[in-house]
Design an enzyme around this catalytic site. Structure first.
Site, PDB file in Angstrom:
ATOM      1  N   HIS A  46       0.805  -1.214   0.000  1.00 22.22           N
ATOM      2  CA  HIS A  46       0.000   0.000   0.000  1.00 22.22           C
ATOM      3  C   HIS A  46       0.847   1.277   0.000  1.00 22.22           C
ATOM      4  CE1 HIS A  46       0.465  -0.170   4.508  1.00 22.22           C
ATOM      5  NE2 HIS A  46       0.501   1.132   4.356  1.00 22.22           N
ATOM      6  N   GLY A 106       3.473   6.662   7.907  1.00 17.61           N
ATOM      7  CA  GLY A 106       4.852   6.840   7.461  1.00 17.61           C
ATOM      8  C   GLY A 106       5.760   5.723   7.931  1.00 17.61           C
ATOM      9  N   ASN A 107       5.342   5.020   9.000  1.00 19.47           N
ATOM     10  CA  ASN A 107       6.099   3.862   9.481  1.00 19.47           C
ATOM     11  C   ASN A 107       5.865   2.623   8.621  1.00 19.47           C
ATOM     12  OD1 ASN A 107       5.982   5.147  12.624  1.00 19.47           O
ATOM     13  ND2 ASN A 107       7.794   3.972  12.076  1.00 19.47           N
ATOM     14  N   SER A 108       4.804   2.611   7.828  1.00 20.93           N
ATOM     15  CA  SER A 108       4.476   1.422   7.034  1.00 20.93           C
ATOM     16  C   SER A 108       5.652   1.013   6.167  1.00 20.93           C
ATOM     17  CB  SER A 108       3.261   1.691   6.153  1.00 20.93           C
ATOM     18  OG  SER A 108       2.097   1.827   6.922  1.00 20.93           O
ATOM     19  N   LEU A 120      -6.846 -25.028  -3.125  1.00 24.39           N
ATOM     20  CA  LEU A 120      -7.667 -26.231  -3.273  1.00 24.39           C
ATOM     21  C   LEU A 120      -8.963 -25.979  -4.037  1.00 24.39           C
ATOM     22  CD1 LEU A 120      -7.342 -27.945   0.218  1.00 24.39           C
ATOM     23  CD2 LEU A 120      -5.974 -28.296  -1.843  1.00 24.39           C
ATOM     24  N   GLY A 121      -9.279 -24.718  -4.300  1.00 24.69           N
ATOM     25  CA  GLY A 121     -10.522 -24.436  -5.012  1.00 24.69           C
ATOM     26  C   GLY A 121     -11.751 -24.622  -4.153  1.00 24.69           C
ATOM     27  N   ASP A 133       0.108  -7.659   1.405  1.00 26.78           N
ATOM     28  CA  ASP A 133       0.492  -6.250   1.508  1.00 26.78           C
ATOM     29  C   ASP A 133       2.012  -6.086   1.555  1.00 26.78           C
ATOM     30  OD1 ASP A 133       0.134  -3.530   1.560  1.00 26.78           O
ATOM     31  OD2 ASP A 133      -0.197  -3.416   3.713  1.00 26.78           O
TER      32      ASP A 133
END
Length: 384
Positions: free
Chosen positions: A124, A226-228, A283-284, A154
């Site tokens: 993100h 901002g730490n992401s 596995l669907g 992510d």
């Protein structure tokens, strides 16, 4: 004789007065009152020196490998407020001159994981970016390109072309425990590289609605916008997680932050570097948790396991005979706790692996062998 006695008494009185003043104001001047080496004096009382608790060595090892990530992207901003009707909104957006293109900038953090320029960050942070720039702690800057992304976890991998890059060390044992001291390093609010300290509050956090695959480390180390993409390290300076999200009602840290564990992050990093994308076992079928009501209806002793809510036609599970309503109780001989546990344990399985499912159907226990397939690519969940 009386005169001599008077002089003696006055002399003694003056000496006692001087001694009282010295003992009150400058006690260290008196013999025997010198504090021994290594002791400290606080409030007039000497005591043993206390050990200094510092994480400076850990920060010194890890901080140079944490970078600031700046992104720019072009966005079309409507010149007037849009109506609520989706069709009308789409029509107005398509009209010439109704929107104006503007530059949007954002910031985040990343971690240099290899000396040849690979950087691990959050998806993100760089999502839809037209350009990405990375700033190192030593002042160097470089344009970054996207090697690959994994919206379902992510995570994203970037590449820069600089030499003599500092790299972080992964925790090889993945031994983080609840109560361990951890440090979060990143670039909150764009103020510059910042280190905060806390503990591991919980492990295995999921059902947060952040990612498809969730197995977060929860920490009370301050994590802010901002730490992401920054580093969560242990007291030895080793990477234990990638800071990803916070729970907040104000936009700032409330002491509930989440990080992707370094083990899964390292696996995803290697897959992206090798092939540009991530492959997960599939596995669907669509699993759901067993609620107390379902456990009672199926006469189960506990709510452990995952019930099959949907089977994809011609998928691996359908070909193996899995049916809607089956309760998956084990995978390759290991108990399945819930639907998240099933998905997380299927993810690292290679395509072609034959997995054995322990299934309960109509009160009977069955063993079904399913050939694992490759999970189709999925977009990031809406709203992120």
């Amino acid at each position: 004789m009386r005169r001599l006695w008077l002089i003696f008494a006055q002399t003694v009185t003056v000496c006692l007065g001087v001694l009282f003043l010295v003992s009150t104001l400058r006690p260290q001047w008196l013999p025997g009152n010198q504090p021994p080496a290594g002791n400290s004096v606080a409030g007039g009382a000497a005591g043993p020196a206390l050990p200094v608790v510092s994480y400076a060595s850990a920060v010194a090892r890890a901080a140079p490998s944490v970078v600031n990530v700046y992104t720019r992207k072009h966005v079309d901003v409507p010149l007037v407020p849009l109506p609520a009707d989706p069709a009308l909104r789409q029509l107005l957006r398509s009209l010439p001159g109704f929107t104006q293109r503007q530059n949007s900038t954002s910031l985040g953090s990343g971690v240099i994981v290899r000396a040849d320029g690979y950087i691990l960050t959050n998806y993100h942070v760089i999502e839809s970016a037209d350009s990405i720039e990375v700033s190192l702690r030593d002042g160097r800057q470089a344009a970054a390109r996207i090697v690959g992304t994994d919206p379902e976890s992510d995570l994203a991998v970037l590449k820069i072309d600089l030499d003599k890059l500092p790299t972080i060390v992964f925790d090889p044992e993945q031994s983080v425990r609840v109560g361990d001291v951890v440090l979060a390093i990143g670039n909150p609010f764009g103020v510059g590289q910042t280190t905060t300290q806390g503990i591991v509050s919980a492990l295995g956090r999921n059902r947060l609605g952040i990612n498809t695959y969730e197995d977060f480390i929860q920490t009370d180390a301050a994590i802010n916008p901002g730490n992401s993409g920054g580093a969560l390290i242990d007291t030895q300076g080793r990477l234990v997680g990638i800071n990803t999200a916070i729970y907040s009602e104000t936009g700032g840290s409330l002491g509930i932050g989440f990080a992707i564990p370094s083990g899964p992050a390292h696996q995803i990093l290697n897959q992206i570097i090798q092939s540009g994308h991530v492959q997960r076992g599939w596995l669907g079928l669509e699993p759901q948790d067993i609620t107390p009501d379902l456990a009672q209806a199926f006469h189960l002793g506990s709510a452990q396991g995952a019930i099959v809510a949907r089977v994809l036609p011609r998928g691996p599970a359908a070909r193996a005979g899995v049916q809607v309503g089956d309760i998956i109780q084990s995978l390759d001989g290991q108990p399945v706790r819930d639907s998240f546990d099933l998905l997380n344990r299927l993810a690292p399985l290679k395509a072609g692996h034959v997995a054995r499912l322990g299934v309960m159907r109509s009160g009977k226990t069955l063993a079904l062998d399913v050939t694992v397939g490759v999970r189709p690519a999925a977009q990031r969940p809406a709203g992120h």
